[in-house]
Scaffold this active site. Structure first.
Site, PDB file in Angstrom:
ATOM      1  N   SER A   1       3.522  -2.844  10.217  1.00  0.00           N
ATOM      2  CA  SER A   1       5.529  -2.579  10.068  1.00  0.00           C
ATOM      3  C   SER A   1       5.515  -3.727  10.257  1.00  0.00           C
ATOM      4  O   SER A   1       7.053  -3.898  10.895  1.00  0.00           O
ATOM      5  CB  SER A   1       5.750  -2.382  11.887  1.00  0.00           C
ATOM      6  OG  SER A   1       5.550  -0.791  11.724  1.00  0.00           O
TER       7      SER A   1
ATOM      8  N   ASN B   1       0.873  -1.655   0.064  1.00  0.00           N
ATOM      9  CA  ASN B   1      -0.025  -0.156   0.070  1.00  0.00           C
ATOM     10  C   ASN B   1       0.698   1.079  -0.009  1.00  0.00           C
ATOM     11  O   ASN B   1       1.033   1.685   1.200  1.00  0.00           O
ATOM     12  CB  ASN B   1      -0.819  -0.105   1.055  1.00  0.00           C
ATOM     13  CG  ASN B   1      -2.343   0.988   1.594  1.00  0.00           C
ATOM     14  OD1 ASN B   1      -1.765   2.154   0.408  1.00  0.00           O
ATOM     15  ND2 ASN B   1      -2.342   1.434   2.789  1.00  0.00           N
TER      16      ASN B   1
ATOM     17  N   HIS C   1      -8.901   0.290   5.357  1.00  0.00           N
ATOM     18  CA  HIS C   1      -8.234   0.639   6.398  1.00  0.00           C
ATOM     19  C   HIS C   1      -7.934   1.551   7.262  1.00  0.00           C
ATOM     20  O   HIS C   1      -8.498   2.498   7.369  1.00  0.00           O
ATOM     21  CB  HIS C   1      -6.284   1.198   5.159  1.00  0.00           C
ATOM     22  CG  HIS C   1      -5.360   1.597   5.678  1.00  0.00           C
ATOM     23  ND1 HIS C   1      -4.869   2.065   6.734  1.00  0.00           N
ATOM     24  CD2 HIS C   1      -4.816   0.485   5.615  1.00  0.00           C
ATOM     25  CE1 HIS C   1      -3.808   1.967   6.427  1.00  0.00           C
ATOM     26  NE2 HIS C   1      -3.412   1.330   5.749  1.00  0.00           N
TER      27      HIS C   1
ATOM     28  N   GLY D   1       2.799   2.279  10.872  1.00  0.00           N
ATOM     29  CA  GLY D   1       3.799   3.290  10.934  1.00  0.00           C
ATOM     30  C   GLY D   1       4.193   3.993  11.892  1.00  0.00           C
ATOM     31  O   GLY D   1       5.059   4.987  11.721  1.00  0.00           O
TER      32      GLY D   1
ATOM     33  N   GLU E   1      -6.009   3.974   8.375  1.00  0.00           N
ATOM     34  CA  GLU E   1      -6.346   5.957   7.935  1.00  0.00           C
ATOM     35  C   GLU E   1      -7.596   6.036   7.417  1.00  0.00           C
ATOM     36  O   GLU E   1      -8.062   7.236   7.805  1.00  0.00           O
ATOM     37  CB  GLU E   1      -4.853   5.806   6.952  1.00  0.00           C
ATOM     38  CG  GLU E   1      -3.923   5.680   7.855  1.00  0.00           C
ATOM     39  CD  GLU E   1      -2.571   5.366   6.976  1.00  0.00           C
ATOM     40  OE1 GLU E   1      -1.608   5.121   7.734  1.00  0.00           O
ATOM     41  OE2 GLU E   1      -2.206   5.683   5.759  1.00  0.00           O
TER      42      GLU E   1
ATOM     43  N   LYS F   1       0.179   4.048  -0.106  1.00  0.00           N
ATOM     44  CA  LYS F   1      -0.426   5.331   0.385  1.00  0.00           C
ATOM     45  C   LYS F   1      -0.680   7.026  -0.231  1.00  0.00           C
ATOM     46  O   LYS F   1       0.037   6.604  -1.580  1.00  0.00           O
ATOM     47  CB  LYS F   1       0.278   5.785   1.510  1.00  0.00           C
ATOM     48  CG  LYS F   1      -0.105   4.828   2.749  1.00  0.00           C
ATOM     49  CD  LYS F   1      -0.379   4.529   3.969  1.00  0.00           C
ATOM     50  CE  LYS F   1      -0.237   3.209   4.422  1.00  0.00           C
ATOM     51  NZ  LYS F   1       0.291   3.720   5.932  1.00  0.00           N
TER      52      LYS F   1
ATOM     53  N   GLU G   1      -4.756  -5.617  10.817  1.00  0.00           N
ATOM     54  CA  GLU G   1      -3.779  -4.233  10.950  1.00  0.00           C
ATOM     55  C   GLU G   1      -3.980  -3.742  12.212  1.00  0.00           C
ATOM     56  O   GLU G   1      -4.787  -3.177  12.267  1.00  0.00           O
ATOM     57  CB  GLU G   1      -3.795  -3.460   9.871  1.00  0.00           C
ATOM     58  CG  GLU G   1      -4.681  -2.745   9.699  1.00  0.00           C
ATOM     59  CD  GLU G   1      -5.009  -1.491   8.307  1.00  0.00           C
ATOM     60  OE1 GLU G   1      -3.799  -1.501   7.903  1.00  0.00           O
ATOM     61  OE2 GLU G   1      -6.096  -1.170   8.825  1.00  0.00           O
TER      62      GLU G   1
END
Length: 249
Positions: free
Chosen positions: A212, A9, A95, A173, A97, A11, A167
């Protein structure tokens, strides 16, 4: 047999030239005998060129999001039909985010899943708990609710087009990673949750880990029996790292 998948991904990274350079390097670097399915998810503006670029390779291009409506007055949004028209047949939905920054709810995601399935698209469905949920011992409940509210309305046959991506939000991140045992514990819970509602297909659904993943920890994470690959963020932006992770399956 479950599919082994490594999905990158990107982003909001890589312009048109950088996308082309990356894909050229990736095509050259991927071994012919790679066992994992390799997926890349560039930003919207580079999807068409990326799909053309990898057309005769084993690499698949996915979108990072899409709208649930077929068309309409939704400025800045992209429909399933638009993605299909440029050769993109896979989409990432849910996701963390998107959930956090764009207020995507489980109900909205359920609608997006329905639209993607209607258009015969593959869905990489993301979900996972925040740090406070794990600290409060609510991580299993949060994950179960996200699965139930986002996906448990679909039919058995639809699961052939669903890939799950767990996730833990606290590991995205941040440099923090769930231990391989923590990842397996949650993936086993996810599969058992599927068995309770979809006993006929639960064993066939791929469950990816996202959070990660790096070349130095991928092999141990992927060795766990219920971890079928990874949804990779930062490490997917470097060809050498991404290939090393794909080779770890």
């Amino acid at each position: 047999m479950r599919r082994k998948i490594v999905a990158g991904n990107w982003k909001m990274h890589k312009n048109a030239e950088e996308t082309e350079d990356f894909l050229n390097e990736l095509i050259a670097a991927l071994p012919d005998d790679i066992e994992a399915e390799v997926i890349v998810a560039p930003p919207f503006v580079n999807l068409a060129s990326a799909a053309d670029h990898v057309e005769f390779t084993p690499i698949t291009v996915a979108a990072q999001n899409m709208h649930q409506a077929e068309s309409g007055a939704f400025t800045g949004e992209i429909s399933a039909a638009m993605l299909k028209s440029i050769g993109v047949n896979t989409v990432i939905l849910g996701h963390s985010e998107r959930r956090a920054y764009f207020n995507e709810t489980d109900a909205a995601l359920a609608n997006k899943v329905d639209t993607a399935l209607k258009h015969d698209m593959t869905v990489i469905f993301c979900f996972g708990e925040e740090l406070k949920d794990r600290q409060n011992g609510q991580h299993f409940n949060v994950v179960e609710n996200q699965l139930r509210d986002g996906l448990f309305h679909i039919d058995d046959k639809d699961w052939a087009q669903i890939v799950l991506a767990y996730e833990p939000v606290w590991a995205i991140g941040t440099g923090e990673t769930a231990t391989p045992d923590q990842a397996q514990e949650m993936h086993e819970f996810i599969r058992n949750t599927l068995r309770s509602r979809y006993p006929q297909v639960a064993e066939d659904v791929s469950i990816l880990y996202g959070g990660s993943v790096k070349p130095d920890n991928a092999r141990e994470i992927f060795s766990k029996p219920d971890v079928d690959g990874g949804l990779i963020g930062g490490a997917a932006l470097k060809v050498a790292d991404f290939v090393a992770i794909a080779e770890a399956i």
